[in-house]
Design a protein around this motif. Structure first.
Motif, mmCIF file in Angstrom:
data_model
loop_
_atom_site.group_PDB
_atom_site.id
_atom_site.type_symbol
_atom_site.label_atom_id
_atom_site.label_comp_id
_atom_site.label_asym_id
_atom_site.label_seq_id
_atom_site.Cartn_x
_atom_site.Cartn_y
_atom_site.Cartn_z
ATOM 1 N N GLY A 111 -6.971 -92.518 -7.580
ATOM 2 C CA GLY A 111 -7.989 -91.492 -7.432
ATOM 3 C C GLY A 111 -9.263 -91.719 -8.217
ATOM 4 O O GLY A 111 -10.197 -90.940 -8.108
ATOM 5 N N ASP A 112 -9.356 -92.804 -8.985
ATOM 6 C CA ASP A 112 -10.570 -93.035 -9.759
ATOM 7 C C ASP A 112 -11.596 -93.870 -8.997
ATOM 8 O O ASP A 112 -12.772 -93.568 -9.018
ATOM 9 C CB ASP A 112 -10.247 -93.687 -11.100
ATOM 10 C CG ASP A 112 -9.435 -94.970 -10.953
ATOM 11 O OD1 ASP A 112 -8.828 -95.173 -9.887
ATOM 12 O OD2 ASP A 112 -9.394 -95.769 -11.913
ATOM 13 N N ARG A 113 -11.157 -94.913 -8.294
ATOM 14 C CA ARG A 113 -12.062 -95.768 -7.517
ATOM 15 C C ARG A 113 -12.180 -95.239 -6.106
ATOM 16 O O ARG A 113 -11.205 -94.815 -5.508
ATOM 17 C CB ARG A 113 -11.537 -97.202 -7.479
ATOM 18 C CG ARG A 113 -11.570 -97.852 -8.850
ATOM 19 C CD ARG A 113 -11.224 -99.292 -8.768
ATOM 20 N NE ARG A 113 -12.330 -100.001 -8.123
ATOM 21 C CZ ARG A 113 -12.217 -101.223 -7.632
ATOM 22 N NH1 ARG A 113 -11.080 -101.856 -7.681
ATOM 23 N NH2 ARG A 113 -13.253 -101.799 -7.079
ATOM 24 N N GLY A 114 -13.405 -95.300 -5.583
ATOM 25 C CA GLY A 114 -13.610 -94.840 -4.222
ATOM 26 C C GLY A 114 -14.915 -95.358 -3.651
ATOM 27 O O GLY A 114 -15.763 -95.887 -4.375
ATOM 28 N N TRP A 115 -15.053 -95.196 -2.343
ATOM 29 C CA TRP A 115 -16.252 -95.610 -1.625
ATOM 30 C C TRP A 115 -16.635 -94.542 -0.622
ATOM 31 O O TRP A 115 -15.782 -93.846 -0.084
ATOM 32 C CB TRP A 115 -16.013 -96.916 -0.864
ATOM 33 C CG TRP A 115 -15.842 -98.107 -1.734
ATOM 34 C CD1 TRP A 115 -16.816 -98.965 -2.155
ATOM 35 C CD2 TRP A 115 -14.632 -98.592 -2.285
ATOM 36 N NE1 TRP A 115 -16.270 -99.941 -2.948
ATOM 37 C CE2 TRP A 115 -14.927 -99.723 -3.044
ATOM 38 C CE3 TRP A 115 -13.306 -98.154 -2.231
ATOM 39 C CZ2 TRP A 115 -13.964 -100.451 -3.729
ATOM 40 C CZ3 TRP A 115 -12.344 -98.858 -2.914
ATOM 41 C CH2 TRP A 115 -12.676 -100.005 -3.648
ATOM 42 N N ALA A 116 -17.921 -94.481 -0.353
ATOM 43 C CA ALA A 116 -18.467 -93.650 0.715
ATOM 44 C C ALA A 116 -19.376 -94.546 1.543
ATOM 45 O O ALA A 116 -20.026 -95.446 1.004
ATOM 46 C CB ALA A 116 -19.259 -92.478 0.142
ATOM 47 N N VAL A 117 -19.401 -94.329 2.851
ATOM 48 C CA VAL A 117 -20.241 -95.135 3.736
ATOM 49 C C VAL A 117 -21.089 -94.220 4.605
ATOM 50 O O VAL A 117 -20.748 -93.060 4.832
ATOM 51 C CB VAL A 117 -19.397 -96.081 4.622
ATOM 52 C CG1 VAL A 117 -18.631 -97.068 3.767
ATOM 53 C CG2 VAL A 117 -18.447 -95.310 5.525
ATOM 54 N N ASP A 161 -25.103 -94.152 7.206
ATOM 55 C CA ASP A 161 -26.102 -94.801 8.049
ATOM 56 C C ASP A 161 -26.906 -95.841 7.274
ATOM 57 O O ASP A 161 -26.947 -95.826 6.036
ATOM 58 C CB ASP A 161 -27.060 -93.758 8.635
ATOM 59 C CG ASP A 161 -26.373 -92.847 9.638
ATOM 60 O OD1 ASP A 161 -25.239 -93.163 10.074
ATOM 61 O OD2 ASP A 161 -26.969 -91.814 9.993
ATOM 62 N N LEU A 162 -27.535 -96.738 8.029
ATOM 63 C CA LEU A 162 -28.416 -97.769 7.479
ATOM 64 C C LEU A 162 -27.727 -98.657 6.451
ATOM 65 O O LEU A 162 -28.324 -99.091 5.477
ATOM 66 C CB LEU A 162 -29.681 -97.130 6.877
ATOM 67 C CG LEU A 162 -30.509 -96.279 7.854
ATOM 68 C CD1 LEU A 162 -31.630 -95.577 7.124
ATOM 69 C CD2 LEU A 162 -31.036 -97.144 8.987
ATOM 70 N N GLY A 163 -26.441 -98.931 6.663
ATOM 71 C CA GLY A 163 -25.693 -99.831 5.792
ATOM 72 C C GLY A 163 -25.335 -99.266 4.439
ATOM 73 O O GLY A 163 -24.979 -100.008 3.524
ATOM 74 N N THR A 164 -25.382 -97.952 4.284
ATOM 75 C CA THR A 164 -25.111 -97.326 2.995
ATOM 76 C C THR A 164 -23.646 -97.482 2.585
ATOM 77 O O THR A 164 -22.756 -97.072 3.315
ATOM 78 C CB THR A 164 -25.461 -95.822 3.034
ATOM 79 O OG1 THR A 164 -26.845 -95.682 3.337
ATOM 80 C CG2 THR A 164 -25.141 -95.141 1.720
ATOM 81 N N VAL A 165 -23.420 -98.080 1.417
ATOM 82 C CA VAL A 165 -22.106 -98.147 0.788
ATOM 83 C C VAL A 165 -22.304 -97.700 -0.656
ATOM 84 O O VAL A 165 -23.125 -98.261 -1.382
ATOM 85 C CB VAL A 165 -21.492 -99.564 0.812
ATOM 86 C CG1 VAL A 165 -20.157 -99.581 0.080
ATOM 87 C CG2 VAL A 165 -21.313 -100.053 2.238
ATOM 88 N N LEU A 166 -21.565 -96.678 -1.054
ATOM 89 C CA LEU A 166 -21.620 -96.164 -2.425
ATOM 90 C C LEU A 166 -20.238 -96.305 -3.037
ATOM 91 O O LEU A 166 -19.233 -96.107 -2.363
ATOM 92 C CB LEU A 166 -22.036 -94.700 -2.420
ATOM 93 C CG LEU A 166 -23.369 -94.424 -1.743
ATOM 94 C CD1 LEU A 166 -23.562 -92.934 -1.539
ATOM 95 C CD2 LEU A 166 -24.495 -95.003 -2.557
ATOM 96 N N ALA A 167 -20.182 -96.641 -4.316
ATOM 97 C CA ALA A 167 -18.907 -96.837 -5.009
ATOM 98 C C ALA A 167 -18.853 -95.985 -6.265
ATOM 99 O O ALA A 167 -19.885 -95.718 -6.898
ATOM 100 C CB ALA A 167 -18.728 -98.308 -5.373
#
Length: 119
Positions: free
Chosen positions: A39-45, A47-53
């Motif tokens: 539950g500590d590491r995660g990603w969100a994706v 539009d426009l190639g957005t990847v957040l960590a």
């Protein structure tokens, strides 16, 4: 960087609303999110190639370079977060085997056709 808002849009309990600030871009919206089994590491994706960590359960989000400007729709990650796959519009598929330090575009699987005959 973004901060977690802990709001779940009605009808979408698996998604979280975030205010995401990445450099000069400001985005508000709901992004598909996945977390590791701890539950500590995660990603969100998005539009426009957005990847957040995130490495702190979603308190702070940092952009990652996806190498694409395509619209990203969903992400899956292994329980330890070392491997992950992202799918996007069309046949766009990205993969990482280093926890998101680098993402590589995958070749789509060849189309298969079936033929049938009526007797």
């Amino acid at each position: 960087m973004g901060r977690r808002t802990d709001r779940h849009p009605a009808g979408h309990p698996g998604r979280r609303s975030h205010l995401v600030t990445a450099g000069r871009r400001h985005r508000r919206g709901t992004l598909p999110v996945t977390f590791t089994s701890q539950g500590d590491r995660g990603w969100a994706v998005g539009d426009l190639g957005t990847v957040l960590a995130t490495d702190d359960g979603g308190q702070v989000w940092k952009p990652q370079d996806s190498g694409t400007s395509g619209n990203l729709k969903s992400i899956w990650a292994s329980p330890d977060g070392s491997r992950a796959h992202i799918v996007g519009d069309g046949s766009l598929v990205l993969a990482t085997s280093d926890g998101g330090a680098s993402w590589t575009q995958q070749s789509p699987a060849p189309a298969r056709t079936c033929t049938a005959s009526a007797s």
